[in-house]
Design a protein around this motif. Structure first.
Motif, PDB file in Angstrom:
ATOM      1  N   ALA A 153       0.833  -1.210   0.000  1.00  0.00           N
ATOM      2  CA  ALA A 153       0.000   0.000   0.000  1.00  0.00           C
ATOM      3  C   ALA A 153       0.864   1.255   0.000  1.00  0.00           C
ATOM      4  CB  ALA A 153      -0.923  -0.015   1.214  1.00  0.00           C
ATOM      5  N   ALA A 154       1.971   1.235   0.748  1.00  0.00           N
ATOM      6  CA  ALA A 154       2.871   2.388   0.791  1.00  0.00           C
ATOM      7  C   ALA A 154       3.518   2.630  -0.574  1.00  0.00           C
ATOM      8  CB  ALA A 154       3.937   2.175   1.853  1.00  0.00           C
ATOM      9  N   ALA A 155       3.853   1.541  -1.280  1.00  0.00           N
ATOM     10  CA  ALA A 155       4.458   1.683  -2.614  1.00  0.00           C
ATOM     11  C   ALA A 155       3.473   2.321  -3.589  1.00  0.00           C
ATOM     12  CB  ALA A 155       4.906   0.320  -3.129  1.00  0.00           C
ATOM     13  N   VAL A 156       2.229   1.863  -3.573  1.00  0.00           N
ATOM     14  CA  VAL A 156       1.205   2.448  -4.450  1.00  0.00           C
ATOM     15  C   VAL A 156       1.003   3.914  -4.109  1.00  0.00           C
ATOM     16  CG1 VAL A 156      -1.226   2.369  -5.106  1.00  0.00           C
ATOM     17  CG2 VAL A 156       0.061   0.239  -4.818  1.00  0.00           C
ATOM     18  N   LEU A 157       0.913   4.203  -2.815  1.00  0.00           N
ATOM     19  CA  LEU A 157       0.725   5.587  -2.378  1.00  0.00           C
ATOM     20  C   LEU A 157       1.912   6.454  -2.775  1.00  0.00           C
ATOM     21  CD1 LEU A 157      -1.242   7.383  -0.701  1.00  0.00           C
ATOM     22  CD2 LEU A 157       0.177   6.868   1.293  1.00  0.00           C
TER      23      LEU A 157
ATOM     24  N   VAL B 207       4.055   5.985  -5.331  1.00  0.00           N
ATOM     25  CA  VAL B 207       4.079   6.202  -6.778  1.00  0.00           C
ATOM     26  C   VAL B 207       3.051   7.253  -7.177  1.00  0.00           C
ATOM     27  CG1 VAL B 207       3.609   5.139  -9.014  1.00  0.00           C
ATOM     28  CG2 VAL B 207       4.980   3.910  -7.321  1.00  0.00           C
ATOM     29  N   MET B 208       1.831   7.151  -6.646  1.00  0.00           N
ATOM     30  CA  MET B 208       0.796   8.120  -6.968  1.00  0.00           C
ATOM     31  C   MET B 208       1.180   9.528  -6.499  1.00  0.00           C
ATOM     32  SD  MET B 208      -1.550   6.601  -8.654  1.00  0.00           S
ATOM     33  CE  MET B 208      -2.821   7.849  -8.567  1.00  0.00           C
ATOM     34  N   THR B 209       1.763   9.624  -5.314  1.00  0.00           N
ATOM     35  CA  THR B 209       2.161  10.931  -4.781  1.00  0.00           C
ATOM     36  C   THR B 209       3.268  11.552  -5.621  1.00  0.00           C
ATOM     37  OG1 THR B 209       1.558  10.229  -2.540  1.00  0.00           O
ATOM     38  CG2 THR B 209       3.011  12.129  -2.734  1.00  0.00           C
ATOM     39  N   ALA B 210       4.232  10.739  -6.043  1.00  0.00           N
ATOM     40  CA  ALA B 210       5.307  11.257  -6.900  1.00  0.00           C
ATOM     41  C   ALA B 210       4.756  11.781  -8.219  1.00  0.00           C
ATOM     42  CB  ALA B 210       6.346  10.158  -7.149  1.00  0.00           C
ATOM     43  N   LEU B 211       3.815  11.033  -8.810  1.00  0.00           N
ATOM     44  CA  LEU B 211       3.223  11.476 -10.076  1.00  0.00           C
ATOM     45  C   LEU B 211       2.423  12.761  -9.908  1.00  0.00           C
ATOM     46  CD1 LEU B 211       2.048   8.056 -11.585  1.00  0.00           C
ATOM     47  CD2 LEU B 211       4.047   9.423 -12.233  1.00  0.00           C
TER      48      LEU B 211
ATOM     49  N   LEU C  41      10.332   2.535  -2.547  1.00  0.00           N
ATOM     50  CA  LEU C  41       9.184   1.905  -1.906  1.00  0.00           C
ATOM     51  C   LEU C  41       8.700   0.693  -2.724  1.00  0.00           C
ATOM     52  CD1 LEU C  41       7.106   5.013  -0.783  1.00  0.00           C
ATOM     53  CD2 LEU C  41       8.280   3.365   0.676  1.00  0.00           C
ATOM     54  N   VAL C  42       8.735   0.818  -4.058  1.00  0.00           N
ATOM     55  CA  VAL C  42       8.321  -0.304  -4.911  1.00  0.00           C
ATOM     56  C   VAL C  42       9.264  -1.488  -4.719  1.00  0.00           C
ATOM     57  CG1 VAL C  42       8.064  -1.077  -7.296  1.00  0.00           C
ATOM     58  CG2 VAL C  42       7.157   1.140  -6.601  1.00  0.00           C
TER      59      VAL C  42
END
Length: 240
Positions: A40-44, A46-50, A233-234
């Protein structure tokens, strides 16, 4: 004078996401449950970076020396004297010498363009009348008639560039050191001839002028750092 222009909608949405992401990050830390929390942290992340590089970073910054275009991954600096042309389609395009840069923000959507056209050509239906405007409001309405936010920003860039070019151009017919100005003119002519010869021969004067007026493009450290953090994170989620 420093001016910063952004996409207002993207800026609002970006900060809303940042607040949402911060709240979720705190929740993941407090309720950490192993690999599922890392995923969940990795998805969050990646979305935050984008969101950061596409909504919060892009901007056009006008300074005393020139302008800085911050696109998602690149920074482009253009001195005022090097700005040749500013055009607007769906985005602002700044031409300088043989190069050009398209600005990520602000942009003019088709909907915003149509609304601007309607403002420039208000329709009159029935007996409906508009409230009386003051002189200042009328002048502002006429200046913005048919223009989007991107058009207005392009006008500001053009005006600043033209003003800087006029200030950099020496006034013609200035008197020299002599009483009648003849001594100054005679002394100035050899210097001007020497500069012209240096430019033609590709000497120091011409090279320095070309370097000073060039558009400079570089990677954005903040954007690369955001992508690197998301990648970490990924990788952590995959290895967990």
């Amino acid at each position: 004078m420093k001016q910063v222009f952004r996409s207002r909608m993207a800026l609002v949405l970006g900060w809303i996401w940042m607040v949402f992401a911060a709240a979720n990050a705190v929740d993941l830390i407090v309720r950490y449950s192993g690999p599922s929390s890392l995923t969940a942290a990795a998805v969050l992340g990646v979305m935050t970076a984008l969101v950061f590089i596409t909504c919060l970073r892009p901007a056009i910054i006008l300074t005393e020396d020139g302008l800085l275009v911050r696109n998602p991954l690149r920074n482009t600096r253009v001195p005022w004297e090097a700005v040749d042309e500013v055009t607007v389609s769906h985005s602002i395009k700044i031409a300088s010498g043989d190069g050009s840069v398209r600005c990520w923000a602000p942009q003019a959507s088709a909907r915003e363009r149509a609304a601007a056209v309607r403002r420039g050509n208000p329709a009159r239906t029935g007996s409906r009348t508009e409230p009386a405007r003051s002189k200042g409001e009328q002048a502002a309405a006429e200046a913005l008639a048919g223009k989007t936010h991107a058009d207005w920003v392009a006008d500001q860039i053009t005006e600043r560039a033209e003003s800087a070019k006029r200030a950099a151009t020496p006034a013609a017919g200035q008197p020299g050191a002599g009483a009648d100005g003849s001594t100054g003119r005679q002394a100035a002519e050899p210097a001007g001839a020497a500069d012209a010869q240096a430019v033609e021969s590709g000497g120091p004067a011409g090279g320095a002028a070309a370097t000073a007026g060039a558009m400079k493009v570089s990677w954005a450290p903040s954007a690369l750092a955001a992508l690197l953090a998301a990648a970490v994170l990924v990788v952590a989620a995959i290895l967990a």
